[in-house]
Enzyme design. Sequence first.
Site, short mmCIF file in Angstrom:
data_model
loop_
_atom_site.label_atom_id
_atom_site.label_comp_id
_atom_site.label_asym_id
_atom_site.label_seq_id
_atom_site.Cartn_x
_atom_site.Cartn_y
_atom_site.Cartn_z
N LYS A 116 9.60 -6.85 -8.47
CA LYS A 116 8.79 -7.46 -7.32
C LYS A 116 8.39 -9.12 -7.49
CE LYS A 116 6.12 -3.86 -5.91
NZ LYS A 116 6.90 -2.62 -7.14
N LYS A 158 0.17 -4.73 -9.81
CA LYS A 158 1.35 -4.45 -9.48
C LYS A 158 2.59 -4.54 -10.09
CE LYS A 158 2.31 -5.01 -4.61
NZ LYS A 158 2.33 -5.18 -3.87
N GLY A 164 5.22 2.67 -4.00
CA GLY A 164 4.79 4.50 -3.87
C GLY A 164 3.11 4.66 -4.93
N GLY A 165 2.79 3.12 -4.66
CA GLY A 165 1.37 3.14 -5.56
C GLY A 165 1.34 3.56 -6.85
N HIS A 208 -1.02 -3.22 6.63
CA HIS A 208 0.21 -2.58 5.93
C HIS A 208 1.58 -2.90 7.10
CE1 HIS A 208 3.41 -1.21 2.42
NE2 HIS A 208 3.81 -0.89 3.42
N HIS A 234 -3.04 3.37 -2.41
CA HIS A 234 -2.09 3.10 -2.11
C HIS A 234 -0.40 3.71 -1.46
CE1 HIS A 234 -4.66 -0.71 -3.39
NE2 HIS A 234 -4.54 -0.04 -4.71
N GLU A 274 8.44 -4.44 3.88
CA GLU A 274 7.20 -4.57 3.90
C GLU A 274 6.27 -5.86 3.81
OE1 GLU A 274 6.32 -1.54 1.28
OE2 GLU A 274 7.59 -0.18 1.80
N ARG A 296 16.20 1.24 0.46
CA ARG A 296 16.95 2.72 0.64
C ARG A 296 16.80 3.26 1.48
NH1 ARG A 296 11.85 4.61 0.18
NH2 ARG A 296 10.26 3.66 -1.80
#
Length: 638
Positions: A116, A158, A164-165, A208, A234, A274, A296
Amino acid sequence: MFSKILIANRGEIACRVIDTARKMGVASVAVYSEADAGARHVAMADEAVAIGGPAPKDSYLRGDAIIEAALQSGAQAIHPGYGFLSENPDLVEAVEAAGLTFIGPSAEAIRAMGLKDAAKALMEQAGVPVVPGYHGENQDPEHLAGAAETIGYPVLIKAVAGGGGKGMRLVEKPRDFAEALASARGEAQTAFGNPAVLIEKFIASPRHIEVQVFGDGTQAVHLFERDCSLQRRHQKVIEEAPAPGMTPEMREAMGQAAVRAAEAIGYRGAGTVEFIVDGSAGLRPDRFWFMEMNTRLQVEHPVTEAITGIDLVEWQLRVASGEALPCGQDDLTITGHAFEARLYAEDVPAGFLPATGTLSHLRFAEGCRADTGVRAGDTISPWYDPMIAKIITHGPTRDVALGQLARALEQTQVAGTVTNLAFLARLARHEGFGAGQVDTGLIGREIDTLAAPAERTEAARALAVIAAAGLWEGTGEGFALWAPLRRPVPFEEEAALRVIGPGHVSVEVAGASHDCLRGPDGWRVDGAKTGAAMHRDPGAVTIFMDGAHRFEIPDPLERGSATETSDLTLAPMPGLVKAVFVAEGQSVAAGDRLAIMEAMKMEHTMRAARDGTVAEVLVAEGTQVEAGAALIRLEEEA
């Protein structure tokens, strides 16, 4: 076009890919673990290859075994699905080195977006707005705490390799930062093999919203947006497309930003960009920021397919086989509105704890799309994500599609395990959600109402007594000789019935009496049509009527067992004991961490129910335990 592909995944996504491959005349090869030998995706595929033990590391994460299965079966390409190895660049390189095609982006593109912090720096260079935060390499806890202070609380921790949280924690006060950081790092290490984190500003009224992109390695298009704001922990719960309240200006700005992101890395295949959006003043083009790109296919891709009429898996196969993008941006339009709800085996009132069990009964509502990897009789395993199905509806307007979703959820029938069906149905009927007032905090604010146990109606209770007595399908003629007599029925409450005539029963339960009559349209209770259905498991009966109502049928020969006390800390679900924080003789206070369990890809912290002293630690780190296993015992209170 390929003649045969291998799907390197399991469950509903493997079934989904097989469906499209079949329509395109492409043969499919499934892979499976020991736990999945009888799974639906194995039965659907043209061929199936065993690749190892039930743990993902022994099967679905074994890239070498997957590639060998593809070579032996004569598959020309590998579709990764999502999760597992779908965003692993090393697998992509190994697939290509073996002379096979990876149905997805290049290894370089995955690496560019895989971390990220690096992805955010790249997006800034491409002119894509990013959330304020710290994305540097210094992972010293004091430095990270200082960065959080500089950004300003609340902040999000994060995992840089996350999704996926997992490895994500919200921290609202400085004193909670150290524990949250340790927890996030531990979960990130387990899930991704990388404990590094970044710090981001937490948006107070966040939405989101993500944009579906598709590229051929040179050019890209976007297939509009999805709103995924309804989340818990999340993780997404209900997704929709298009986003409520979206303006043409905002859609244009987000779409262009997503295309810039995809083209900046030469993206090939289906991907999702996102964004976090500040919805406090409506949707504005200057109030959205890049969060991450998922390289993906997404779990929620069916809502995009519904509003565009595009089969994204077909596009994946066509582009991977060498074709150009099937159409240009101007050819894509939105028709109607779509929703997707994720049906899980989980105990909502207990805090969304994942559950296991055998699906003794499973029936989906008519008129909806249900993407599933299970059938009645299948077992929800502790080894994998406990998703049962995705329920998708599409209508001409948001109101119509949401009404269809609520009805589909209310008419879906599952028995054999606890599920989040009632929770989802309440969410679909939520007034604020219906009005389009969505943000990522909605579920948290309304959790007491949304997660409350389903209310049992008097009619459902009466019908459960009839089912417990074995009269549901019969007419009661066998009881005609003693019809005037009151017959006790083994039930979780005091209950009795009296057969009045064929298909006609008087039921007494919970201090009330009900007249129950079975006719051509099913059972009526006190003259009212119920439309009820029934399923019976050993020791329980489930009545499907305005939701699912489960009633226990006690065995009169079974003796009661000892009750649980605050002395024992029990495993709330099957899983792995990842860490133990206490030792025999240690003093603890109520709320102190005792242990961490890992189950179905999530961490769960076990805390002391009261002040006390540890009498025994009954498990060791690394132990796999069943639900209800005793983990830690405190000394009895004086």
